[in-house]
Scaffold this motif. Structure first.
Motif, PDB file in Angstrom:
ATOM      1  N   LEU A   1      40.436  41.449 -51.158  1.00  0.00           N
ATOM      2  CA  LEU A   1      39.478  41.661 -50.294  1.00  0.00           C
ATOM      3  C   LEU A   1      38.064  42.263 -50.838  1.00  0.00           C
ATOM      4  N   ASP A   2      38.052  42.951 -51.865  1.00  0.00           N
ATOM      5  CA  ASP A   2      36.753  43.357 -52.706  1.00  0.00           C
ATOM      6  C   ASP A   2      36.098  42.179 -53.025  1.00  0.00           C
ATOM      7  N   GLU A   3      36.695  41.060 -53.615  1.00  0.00           N
ATOM      8  CA  GLU A   3      35.805  39.960 -53.799  1.00  0.00           C
ATOM      9  C   GLU A   3      35.299  39.227 -52.645  1.00  0.00           C
ATOM     10  N   LEU A   4      36.178  39.294 -51.666  1.00  0.00           N
ATOM     11  CA  LEU A   4      35.568  38.285 -50.357  1.00  0.00           C
ATOM     12  C   LEU A   4      34.575  39.208 -49.777  1.00  0.00           C
ATOM     13  N   ASN A   5      34.910  40.299 -49.587  1.00  0.00           N
ATOM     14  CA  ASN A   5      33.543  41.134 -49.056  1.00  0.00           C
ATOM     15  C   ASN A   5      32.317  41.419 -49.746  1.00  0.00           C
ATOM     16  N   THR A   6      32.398  41.058 -51.252  1.00  0.00           N
ATOM     17  CA  THR A   6      31.307  41.222 -51.973  1.00  0.00           C
ATOM     18  C   THR A   6      30.505  40.073 -51.958  1.00  0.00           C
ATOM     19  N   ARG A   7      31.316  38.770 -51.938  1.00  0.00           N
ATOM     20  CA  ARG A   7      30.604  37.610 -51.588  1.00  0.00           C
ATOM     21  C   ARG A   7      29.837  37.426 -50.113  1.00  0.00           C
ATOM     22  N   PHE A   8      30.727  37.949 -49.279  1.00  0.00           N
ATOM     23  CA  PHE A   8      30.111  38.166 -47.815  1.00  0.00           C
ATOM     24  C   PHE A   8      28.837  39.026 -47.949  1.00  0.00           C
ATOM     25  N   SER A   9      28.901  40.222 -48.405  1.00  0.00           N
ATOM     26  CA  SER A   9      27.574  41.113 -48.352  1.00  0.00           C
ATOM     27  C   SER A   9      26.451  40.386 -49.111  1.00  0.00           C
ATOM     28  N   ALA A  10      26.813  39.673 -50.147  1.00  0.00           N
ATOM     29  CA  ALA A  10      25.622  38.833 -50.842  1.00  0.00           C
ATOM     30  C   ALA A  10      24.899  37.917 -50.023  1.00  0.00           C
ATOM     31  N   ALA A  11      25.814  37.313 -49.355  1.00  0.00           N
ATOM     32  CA  ALA A  11      25.046  36.182 -48.240  1.00  0.00           C
ATOM     33  C   ALA A  11      24.766  36.819 -46.858  1.00  0.00           C
ATOM     34  N   ASN A  12      24.970  38.145 -46.684  1.00  0.00           N
ATOM     35  CA  ASN A  12      24.617  38.795 -45.419  1.00  0.00           C
ATOM     36  C   ASN A  12      24.213  40.010 -45.662  1.00  0.00           C
ATOM     37  N   PRO A  13      22.959  40.340 -46.275  1.00  0.00           N
ATOM     38  CA  PRO A  13      22.396  41.638 -46.878  1.00  0.00           C
ATOM     39  C   PRO A  13      22.143  42.386 -45.427  1.00  0.00           C
ATOM     40  N   GLY A  14      22.579  43.474 -45.368  1.00  0.00           N
ATOM     41  CA  GLY A  14      22.345  44.313 -44.258  1.00  0.00           C
ATOM     42  C   GLY A  14      23.800  44.520 -43.524  1.00  0.00           C
ATOM     43  N   ALA A  15      24.742  43.914 -43.799  1.00  0.00           N
ATOM     44  CA  ALA A  15      26.028  44.220 -43.497  1.00  0.00           C
ATOM     45  C   ALA A  15      26.745  45.488 -44.062  1.00  0.00           C
ATOM     46  N   GLU A  16      27.205  46.300 -43.084  1.00  0.00           N
ATOM     47  CA  GLU A  16      28.073  47.403 -43.634  1.00  0.00           C
ATOM     48  C   GLU A  16      29.554  47.539 -43.570  1.00  0.00           C
ATOM     49  N   LEU A  17      30.103  47.009 -44.426  1.00  0.00           N
ATOM     50  CA  LEU A  17      31.638  46.706 -44.095  1.00  0.00           C
ATOM     51  C   LEU A  17      32.365  48.049 -44.610  1.00  0.00           C
TER      52      LEU A  17
ATOM     53  N   LEU B   1      35.459  33.335 -43.505  1.00  0.00           N
ATOM     54  CA  LEU B   1      36.779  33.308 -43.546  1.00  0.00           C
ATOM     55  C   LEU B   1      37.233  31.889 -43.488  1.00  0.00           C
ATOM     56  N   ARG B   2      36.434  31.069 -42.989  1.00  0.00           N
ATOM     57  CA  ARG B   2      36.727  29.575 -43.016  1.00  0.00           C
ATOM     58  C   ARG B   2      36.063  29.014 -43.913  1.00  0.00           C
ATOM     59  N   SER B   3      35.285  29.445 -44.497  1.00  0.00           N
ATOM     60  CA  SER B   3      34.275  28.674 -45.622  1.00  0.00           C
ATOM     61  C   SER B   3      35.086  28.424 -46.882  1.00  0.00           C
ATOM     62  N   PRO B   4      34.652  27.487 -47.342  1.00  0.00           N
ATOM     63  CA  PRO B   4      35.159  27.070 -48.920  1.00  0.00           C
ATOM     64  C   PRO B   4      35.150  27.967 -49.711  1.00  0.00           C
ATOM     65  N   SER B   5      34.130  28.626 -49.799  1.00  0.00           N
ATOM     66  CA  SER B   5      33.991  29.819 -50.738  1.00  0.00           C
ATOM     67  C   SER B   5      35.107  30.786 -50.765  1.00  0.00           C
ATOM     68  N   ALA B   6      35.432  31.337 -49.374  1.00  0.00           N
ATOM     69  CA  ALA B   6      36.421  32.115 -48.966  1.00  0.00           C
ATOM     70  C   ALA B   6      37.855  31.717 -49.420  1.00  0.00           C
ATOM     71  N   ARG B   7      37.993  30.573 -49.030  1.00  0.00           N
ATOM     72  CA  ARG B   7      39.355  29.761 -49.327  1.00  0.00           C
ATOM     73  C   ARG B   7      39.592  29.733 -50.715  1.00  0.00           C
ATOM     74  N   ALA B   8      38.429  29.363 -51.437  1.00  0.00           N
ATOM     75  CA  ALA B   8      38.819  29.430 -53.094  1.00  0.00           C
ATOM     76  C   ALA B   8      39.178  30.941 -53.724  1.00  0.00           C
ATOM     77  N   ILE B   9      38.478  31.888 -52.881  1.00  0.00           N
ATOM     78  CA  ILE B   9      38.806  33.117 -53.450  1.00  0.00           C
ATOM     79  C   ILE B   9      40.365  33.389 -53.059  1.00  0.00           C
ATOM     80  N   LEU B  10      40.889  33.217 -51.940  1.00  0.00           N
ATOM     81  CA  LEU B  10      42.023  33.357 -51.424  1.00  0.00           C
ATOM     82  C   LEU B  10      42.991  32.408 -52.273  1.00  0.00           C
ATOM     83  N   ASP B  11      42.715  31.382 -52.760  1.00  0.00           N
ATOM     84  CA  ASP B  11      43.388  30.471 -53.329  1.00  0.00           C
ATOM     85  C   ASP B  11      43.737  31.096 -54.981  1.00  0.00           C
ATOM     86  N   ARG B  12      42.613  31.440 -55.375  1.00  0.00           N
ATOM     87  CA  ARG B  12      42.769  32.323 -56.763  1.00  0.00           C
ATOM     88  C   ARG B  12      43.771  33.321 -56.827  1.00  0.00           C
TER      89      ARG B  12
END
Length: 239
Positions: free
Chosen positions: A18-34, A217-228
């Protein structure tokens, strides 16, 4: 509370990835506070029903989000299968050969082994089913110790308070555990499939960040993280 805050309740098998997922999400969505809490899926379901202010719930079992939908505590259209969890038998001891499968737990050098609580942890229910199928649930009851969630179960083995454990592949694959112990993946047909799903709660239905996160969560980037991190994807056929 910040207008940009997104409160996430997540199953403990996600604690590392989840750390990696959220870091990637935050990078693409500046301003989000998770703001993230991890624990057992059953406990989160009860908390959400009693008004806990989570916007998104990532469960280790699809039945819990569905139950929240059925009770009116989550948004039906948001239900998103995101992964299939895998169970492993893990130990840090060199004298326990996990390649033997669950039968090794009957050996005398295994004094205790850990599983998550089957009453509210999907990985615990799956572990119980696997042990029952192997004919070991009752015979090894005296050796069994129970963690509140799958992360605590892992900690029992990591600390040496249990000689082995039936835990999540996503946890033992984490970099923080690199080189620690040995594991063997349990066959998918040895237990009920751990179909994992996320949902937007009633509390989060007006939070635009919740909708963005579910799309992520449905994006290829998120799915790649889950796969790894050891998860199968929802469309992956059962071996």
């Amino acid at each position: 509370m910040s207008a940009a805050a997104l409160f996430i309740a997540a199953a403990s098998d996600l604690v590392y990835c989840l750390d990696e997922l959220n870091t990637r999400f935050s990078a693409a969505n500046p301003g989000a506070e998770l703001r993230v809490s991890t624990g057992s899926s059953g406990n989160f379901t009860a908390q959400i029903r009693h008004g806990a202010p989570f916007d998104i719930f990532l469960s280790a079992d699809q039945s819990y989000p569905q139950a929240l939908i059925d009770s009116g505590d989550a948004v039906a259209s948001s239900l998103t299968p995101y992964a299939v969890g895998r169970l492993v038998l893990w130990t840090r001891r060199d004298d326990i050969d996990v390649s033997q499968g669950l039968s090794v737990l009957a050996n005398p050098q295994v004094r205790t082994f850990a599983i998550a609580n089957p009453e509210h942890a999907p990985y615990g229910r799956a572990a119980q089913a696997a042990l029952e199928k192997a004919g070991l649930w009752q015979t090894l009851a005296d050796k069994r110790v129970t963690g509140d969630n799958i992360a605590q179960t892992l900690q029992f083995v990591q600390s040496g308070n249990a000689d082995a454990g039936i835990v999540a592949l996503s946890l033992v694959k984490a970099p923080v555990l690199a080189g620690q112990g040995h594991y063997a993946i349990l066959p998918l047909n040895s237990h009920p499939r751990l179909d994992q799903a996320a949902v937007i709660t009633r509390h989060g239905r007006q939070n635009s960040w919740a909708q963005r996160y579910m799309r992520w969560l449905r994006s290829p980037s998120a799915r790649a993280i889950l796969d790894r991190n050891g998860f199968l994807l929802p469309a992956t056929p059962t071996p």
